[in-house]
Design an enzyme around this catalytic site. Sequence first.
Site, short mmCIF file in Angstrom:
data_model
loop_
_atom_site.label_atom_id
_atom_site.label_comp_id
_atom_site.label_asym_id
_atom_site.label_seq_id
_atom_site.Cartn_x
_atom_site.Cartn_y
_atom_site.Cartn_z
N ASP A 151 0.89 -1.39 -0.07
CA ASP A 151 0.01 -0.04 -0.19
C ASP A 151 0.98 1.27 0.00
O ASP A 151 0.60 2.18 -0.84
CB ASP A 151 -1.00 -0.05 1.31
CG ASP A 151 -2.03 -0.77 1.17
OD1 ASP A 151 -3.05 -0.35 0.50
OD2 ASP A 151 -2.44 -1.63 1.80
N GLU B 132 -5.04 7.46 -0.19
CA GLU B 132 -5.47 6.93 1.18
C GLU B 132 -4.36 6.65 2.43
O GLU B 132 -4.69 7.01 3.43
CB GLU B 132 -5.75 5.44 0.76
CG GLU B 132 -6.55 4.62 1.93
CD GLU B 132 -7.02 3.55 1.54
OE1 GLU B 132 -6.87 2.75 0.29
OE2 GLU B 132 -7.76 2.79 2.13
N GLU B 133 -3.34 6.53 1.98
CA GLU B 133 -2.26 6.12 3.11
C GLU B 133 -1.62 7.66 3.75
O GLU B 133 -1.44 8.50 3.00
CB GLU B 133 -1.32 5.31 2.79
CG GLU B 133 -1.81 4.19 2.22
CD GLU B 133 -2.68 3.26 2.89
OE1 GLU B 133 -2.42 3.42 4.08
OE2 GLU B 133 -3.26 2.55 2.46
N ASP C 227 -6.13 5.66 -4.81
CA ASP C 227 -6.21 4.43 -4.02
C ASP C 227 -4.92 3.67 -4.42
O ASP C 227 -5.04 2.93 -5.20
CB ASP C 227 -7.45 3.63 -3.98
CG ASP C 227 -7.71 2.81 -2.97
OD1 ASP C 227 -6.67 2.27 -2.45
OD2 ASP C 227 -8.65 2.42 -2.48
N ILE D 107 -3.75 0.46 -3.39
CA ILE D 107 -4.32 -0.78 -3.51
C ILE D 107 -5.57 -0.74 -3.01
O ILE D 107 -5.94 -0.57 -1.93
CB ILE D 107 -3.56 -1.79 -2.70
CG1 ILE D 107 -2.05 -1.73 -3.29
CG2 ILE D 107 -4.15 -3.12 -2.89
CD1 ILE D 107 -1.17 -3.14 -2.38
N ASP D 108 -6.73 -0.71 -4.03
CA ASP D 108 -8.04 -0.68 -3.71
C ASP D 108 -8.35 -2.22 -3.64
O ASP D 108 -7.84 -2.97 -4.63
CB ASP D 108 -8.69 -0.09 -4.73
CG ASP D 108 -10.16 -0.02 -4.42
OD1 ASP D 108 -10.64 0.14 -3.49
OD2 ASP D 108 -10.99 -0.29 -5.47
N THR E 221 -7.94 -3.99 -0.41
CA THR E 221 -6.56 -4.81 0.22
C THR E 221 -6.89 -6.11 0.58
O THR E 221 -6.03 -6.97 0.57
CB THR E 221 -6.07 -3.98 1.48
OG1 THR E 221 -6.60 -2.45 1.25
CG2 THR E 221 -5.03 -3.93 1.94
N HIS F 33 -18.66 -4.86 3.35
CA HIS F 33 -18.51 -3.54 2.53
C HIS F 33 -19.60 -3.19 1.60
O HIS F 33 -20.07 -2.30 1.14
CB HIS F 33 -17.39 -3.81 1.37
CG HIS F 33 -15.98 -3.81 2.06
ND1 HIS F 33 -14.90 -3.90 1.15
CD2 HIS F 33 -15.42 -3.91 3.33
CE1 HIS F 33 -13.69 -4.24 2.10
NE2 HIS F 33 -14.10 -4.08 3.40
N SER G 48 -12.53 -4.79 -5.20
CA SER G 48 -12.07 -3.57 -5.59
C SER G 48 -12.63 -2.96 -6.94
O SER G 48 -13.73 -3.30 -7.26
CB SER G 48 -10.32 -3.92 -6.17
OG SER G 48 -10.44 -4.40 -7.42
N LYS H 134 -14.37 -4.14 -10.36
CA LYS H 134 -15.56 -4.07 -10.79
C LYS H 134 -16.14 -3.41 -11.81
O LYS H 134 -16.89 -3.60 -12.66
CB LYS H 134 -16.74 -4.40 -9.43
CG LYS H 134 -16.55 -5.25 -8.62
CD LYS H 134 -17.51 -5.32 -7.42
CE LYS H 134 -16.96 -4.45 -6.22
NZ LYS H 134 -15.99 -4.72 -5.60
N ARG I 209 -23.60 -1.36 -4.88
CA ARG I 209 -22.84 -1.13 -3.49
C ARG I 209 -23.54 -0.64 -2.66
O ARG I 209 -23.88 0.59 -2.29
CB ARG I 209 -21.69 -0.39 -4.09
CG ARG I 209 -20.64 -0.24 -2.81
CD ARG I 209 -19.37 0.62 -3.13
NE ARG I 209 -18.37 0.70 -2.08
CZ ARG I 209 -17.53 -0.33 -1.94
NH1 ARG I 209 -17.42 -1.26 -2.85
NH2 ARG I 209 -16.68 -0.35 -1.00
N ASP J 124 -12.09 5.39 -3.66
CA ASP J 124 -12.80 4.26 -3.97
C ASP J 124 -13.71 4.25 -5.11
O ASP J 124 -14.33 3.12 -5.68
CB ASP J 124 -13.36 3.70 -2.81
CG ASP J 124 -12.56 3.21 -1.80
OD1 ASP J 124 -11.62 2.36 -2.06
OD2 ASP J 124 -12.72 3.24 -0.66
N1 LIG Z 1 -17.39 -1.12 5.98
C1 LIG Z 1 -17.18 -0.77 4.97
N2 LIG Z 1 -18.13 -0.39 4.13
C2 LIG Z 1 -17.95 -0.06 2.83
N3 LIG Z 1 -16.77 -0.23 2.36
C3 LIG Z 1 -15.81 -0.27 3.00
C4 LIG Z 1 -15.96 -0.55 4.41
N4 LIG Z 1 -14.68 -0.62 5.03
C5 LIG Z 1 -13.81 -0.49 3.94
N5 LIG Z 1 -14.38 -0.17 2.81
C6 LIG Z 1 -13.85 0.23 1.57
O1 LIG Z 1 -14.03 -0.77 0.52
C7 LIG Z 1 -13.05 -0.74 -0.31
C8 LIG Z 1 -12.81 -2.13 -0.90
O2 LIG Z 1 -14.26 -2.09 -1.79
P1 LIG Z 1 -14.51 -3.69 -2.37
O3 LIG Z 1 -15.35 -4.31 -1.30
O4 LIG Z 1 -15.25 -2.93 -3.55
O5 LIG Z 1 -13.34 -4.35 -2.83
C9 LIG Z 1 -11.93 -0.57 0.47
O6 LIG Z 1 -10.88 -0.21 -0.03
P2 LIG Z 1 -9.32 -0.64 0.31
O7 LIG Z 1 -9.15 -1.85 0.03
O8 LIG Z 1 -8.43 0.25 -0.41
O9 LIG Z 1 -9.22 -0.06 1.84
C10 LIG Z 1 -12.34 0.37 1.59
O10 LIG Z 1 -12.12 1.76 1.20
MG LIG Z 2 -10.14 1.51 -1.75
#
Ligand SMILES: Nc1ncnc2c1ncn2[C@@H]1O[C@H](COP(=O)(O)O)[C@@H](OP(=O)(O)O)[C@H]1O
Ligand SMILES: [Mg+2]
Length: 414
Positions: free
Chosen positions: A109, A134-135, A196, A198-199, A201, A295, A319, A322, A336, A348
């Site tokens: 990341d 992000e970081e 982002d 690493i989207d 993670t 998520h 990520s 999609k 989502r 995101d």
């Molecule tokens: N409780 C939550 N509800 C919705 N999104 C969340 C979440 N916690 C983290 N995320 C976000 O969902 C992203 C990943 O999306 P997806 O589910 O589509 O893979 C994460 O990005 P990061 O992995 O960059 O932190 C983070 O920003």
């Molecule tokens: Mg992300």
Amino acid sequence: MAARVGLLPHAILVSSRALPTPRARVPYPLPPVPSYLRHASSSASRSCRASPRFVAVRAMASGNPYAAELAAAKKAVTLAAKLCQTVQQDIMHSGVQAKADKSPVTVADYGSQILVGFSLKMDVSSGPFSLVAEEDSDELRKDGAEEILEDITDLVNETIFDDGSYNISFTKEGILSAIDDGKSEGGPSGRHWVLDPIDGTKGFLRGDQYAIALALLDEGKVVLGVLACPNLPLSSINNINGNSSGDKVGALFSATIGCGAQVESLDGSPPQKISVCSIDNPVNASFFESYESAHSMHDLTGSIAEKLGVQAPPVRIDSQAKYGALARGDGAIYLRFPHKGYREKIWDHAAGSIVVTEAGGIVTDAAGNDLDFSKGRFLDLDTGIIATNKELMPSLLKAVQEAIKETNQAASLL
Ligand SMILES: Nc1ncnc2c1ncn2[C@@H]1O[C@H](COP(=O)(O)O)[C@@H](OP(=O)(O)O)[C@H]1O
Ligand SMILES: [Mg+2]
């Protein structure tokens, strides 16, 4: 290819290796090099740059006013993807840290954020540099983080060296400053890169899908987006389980406002124009959602799909891959719906949303409003995000609103 160093706990940085040979140079005045960088050679970094005048002429010739930024963005995420691939393949579970919000953060990341910010700074010459990413370096500045900081420094320097585009290496202090380049608040005026690193993670740590997602905001609007998806099949997500053999893996999606969307391979095939699917009957549609039920509410999306008459089971991937898959018609809908209280961040969705809209799709919140990326680091939404083609959007919106109403009614009876 040089040996990789510095990732495993006892790895030693090989400092005596030969530096890359400088390539042919275009002589022109360089912009100031960031003070946190230590030059291994003051001249070689010119090798990968074109003169600003040449870039402007090329941008006009292509009819894309953001052509130079697009080229720089693609180069930056491709470099970062190399680092991410190295880490995911070799030491997926080493170096994982816990952030305050408990989501996993890896050396990748941080490394990805540093490389994207650095590469953009080197290659985009005009105006002040603003990065919303992000970081931040807070965890890395704490006692006990010395080893991971060393790992990140080694990994970043090794990736730059292997790539050969820049003849520069970072100090540890330089690494911390470079991460903090991403602290911009964005907003409605000026230009801001949105990253982002690493989207997905969680997908990354599982060995699944993830993306390096980079967008450019200009006066509050997303004008450019790139998504590097190192694990995504190049031609279709439907090949993800090997249904169709021989598909290459590693897709780079890109879009600029008014110029359409493309996909190319991460290792550099010619870009192909992409467009969303033309399905107009939900019975034939499939939908994407987060792999992680934390998520997005899978029960709510299931009820939306049922109302629409969607027959296919959900396609769950991590990520903004999609958005890329939707943009090239691998599926018809993306749903989502975060759990109550979650605030979506702009990084995101910024890159993914322009890839979809430039491929002819629509991305809105659950009420049908456009996403507003001009309000700082967060998207002010309280419901969800939906994306599909123009044909399906009216019936999707109706199904979404009905399903939300039913869920709210059920909750009020409890
Ligand atoms: N409780 C939550 N509800 C919705 N999104 C969340 C979440 N916690 C983290 N995320 C976000 O969902 C992203 C990943 O999306 P997806 O589910 O589509 O893979 C994460 O990005 P990061 O992995 O960059 O932190 C983070 O920003
Ligand atoms: Mg992300």
